[in-house]
Design a protein around this motif. Structure first.
Motif, PDB file in Angstrom:
ATOM      1  N   ASN A   1     -37.228 -15.929 -27.187  1.00  0.00           N
ATOM      2  CA  ASN A   1     -36.772 -15.881 -28.562  1.00  0.00           C
ATOM      3  C   ASN A   1     -35.526 -16.049 -29.068  1.00  0.00           C
ATOM      4  O   ASN A   1     -35.151 -16.064 -29.646  1.00  0.00           O
ATOM      5  N   ARG A   2     -34.961 -14.840 -28.381  1.00  0.00           N
ATOM      6  CA  ARG A   2     -32.942 -14.642 -28.442  1.00  0.00           C
ATOM      7  C   ARG A   2     -32.839 -16.288 -27.805  1.00  0.00           C
ATOM      8  O   ARG A   2     -31.110 -16.779 -28.052  1.00  0.00           O
ATOM      9  N   ASN A   3     -33.237 -16.843 -26.582  1.00  0.00           N
ATOM     10  CA  ASN A   3     -32.889 -18.096 -26.744  1.00  0.00           C
ATOM     11  C   ASN A   3     -32.459 -19.144 -27.491  1.00  0.00           C
ATOM     12  O   ASN A   3     -31.824 -20.094 -26.923  1.00  0.00           O
TER      13      ASN A   3
ATOM     14  N   GLU B   1     -39.838 -12.140 -26.420  1.00  0.00           N
ATOM     15  CA  GLU B   1     -38.690 -11.502 -27.252  1.00  0.00           C
ATOM     16  C   GLU B   1     -37.644 -12.435 -25.959  1.00  0.00           C
ATOM     17  O   GLU B   1     -36.551 -12.777 -27.157  1.00  0.00           O
ATOM     18  N   GLU B   2     -37.587 -12.675 -24.570  1.00  0.00           N
ATOM     19  CA  GLU B   2     -36.149 -13.100 -24.065  1.00  0.00           C
ATOM     20  C   GLU B   2     -36.747 -14.609 -24.906  1.00  0.00           C
ATOM     21  O   GLU B   2     -35.279 -14.484 -24.980  1.00  0.00           O
TER      22      GLU B   2
ATOM     23  N   ALA C   1     -32.785 -19.090 -30.578  1.00  0.00           N
ATOM     24  CA  ALA C   1     -31.948 -18.635 -31.892  1.00  0.00           C
ATOM     25  C   ALA C   1     -30.365 -18.892 -30.966  1.00  0.00           C
ATOM     26  O   ALA C   1     -29.913 -19.902 -31.515  1.00  0.00           O
ATOM     27  N   ARG C   2     -29.597 -18.648 -29.859  1.00  0.00           N
ATOM     28  CA  ARG C   2     -28.916 -18.902 -29.061  1.00  0.00           C
ATOM     29  C   ARG C   2     -28.557 -20.338 -29.327  1.00  0.00           C
ATOM     30  O   ARG C   2     -27.718 -20.974 -29.821  1.00  0.00           O
TER      31      ARG C   2
END
Length: 324
Positions: free
Chosen positions: A308-310, A305-306, A312-313
């Motif tokens: 995937n956020r990276n 999850e972490e 996306a950024r």
């Protein structure tokens, strides 16, 4: 008496002429030469005449005949050598001959950068001036990135043998100092992992952490999912002039670490000493993922999850760059 005086006069003239000739020769031998600035000259084989011609063409000497005579008169001081030599501006004949007999030949240097593939190393050797001879087969990852001194005329094969021996020593040292309980069974596997670390990051401070991520994934049986291995599979080590595609990621290939588990069957480049150290003594970390962060480095994550956020950024950074 008159005959004796005449003889003495003639002898005096001869001595005077000889002294003048000797004085002139000494001045020619020791006076500054015509070279306007320091230069390097490749001295050919083939005798004094060829050497004199090369020196005259480079403006190191003014008169090839005077050089040949001086070389002959001082022949007891040693032979003239064929090599590349550096001559200072205004070098007199005496200095030129000393350099040809006693000076160390010019030491050229070839730097093999970290992370070169065999394909890139071959191209580097081909364009390096001063090296001679054919290039033997280059095994991927077998040559230590370093700066190597060589003299004009050294063979490419000889330089590669030195780089190969240097890698053997560096790898043996890194493997002997490895951390305990690594999920690696041999120095060869450490070389493979180090090559991937080398291609993943150009930041020295990240190598240990990147290696730590890969070691964690190996321990868990997770695919490494390293983009540089995908690129290597797609091009066989040649430079990739396009982005990695979905087809590349899905391709069945022994070097595609998105499709295989564990390490690929061989290195994908030549790792340097720092990458070897990182692969054998990785940073202790809980991270399992990393992705480019837009600054030349990477964002690391413990969970998907972490991560995937990276990702996306990172995609937002790419989108903004494409919109400019």
């Amino acid at each position: 008496m008159r005959l004796r005086l005449t003889f003495l006069a003639l002898a005096l003239v001869v001595l005077l002429a000889g002294g003048l000739a000797a004085s002139f020769a000494w001045r020619a031998y020791t006076s500054p030469g015509p070279l306007p600035a320091p230069t390097q000259v490749v001295i050919p084989r083939g005798g004094t005449e060829r050497i004199a011609a090369a020196l005259a063409e480079a403006r190191v000497i003014a008169d090839p005949r005077a050089f040949a005579l001086a070389a002959w008169l001082t022949r007891g001081e040693g032979p003239l050598r064929a090599a590349e030599f550096a001559f200072p501006a205004g070098a007199p004949l005496a200095e030129v001959l000393r350099i040809l007999r006693d000076a160390r030949p010019v030491q050229r240097r070839l730097t093999i950068p970290e992370g070169l593939t065999a394909h890139q190393l071959r191209a580097l050797l081909e364009r390096t001036e001063g090296l001679t001879g054919d290039i033997p087969a280059i095994a991927e990852g077998d040559f230590l990135p370093e700066t190597y001194a060589f003299e004009w005329g050294e063979t490419r094969a000889a330089l590669l043998r030195r780089a190969d021996a240097a890698m053997d020593r560096a790898l043996a040292e890194a493997w002997a100092a490895r951390a305990p309980d690594l999920p690696l069974t041999s120095a060869r596997e450490a070389l493979v992992l180090a090559s991937i670390v080398e291609r993943e990051t150009g930041r020295p401070e990240e190598r240990g952490q990147v290696a730590g991520v890969f070691v964690n994934r190996l321990r868990r049986g997770m695919p490494l999912q390293s983009d540089p291995t995908v690129a290597y599979a797609a091009t066989a080590g040649a430079p990739m002039d396009r982005p990695i595609s979905r087809a590349d990621l899905d391709r069945e290939h022994p070097f595609n670490t998105y499709r295989i588990r564990g390490l690929p069957p061989g290195p994908i480049a030549s790792p340097g000493r720092a990458a070897l150290a990182a692969a054998t003594r990785p940073e202790a970390t809980e991270h399992l993922f990393f992705v480019a962060d837009g600054t030349g480095g990477h964002a690391f994550a413990r969970t998907l999850e972490e991560h995937n956020r990276n990702v996306a950024r990172w995609r937002e950074v790419e989108r903004q760059r494409g919109a400019r």
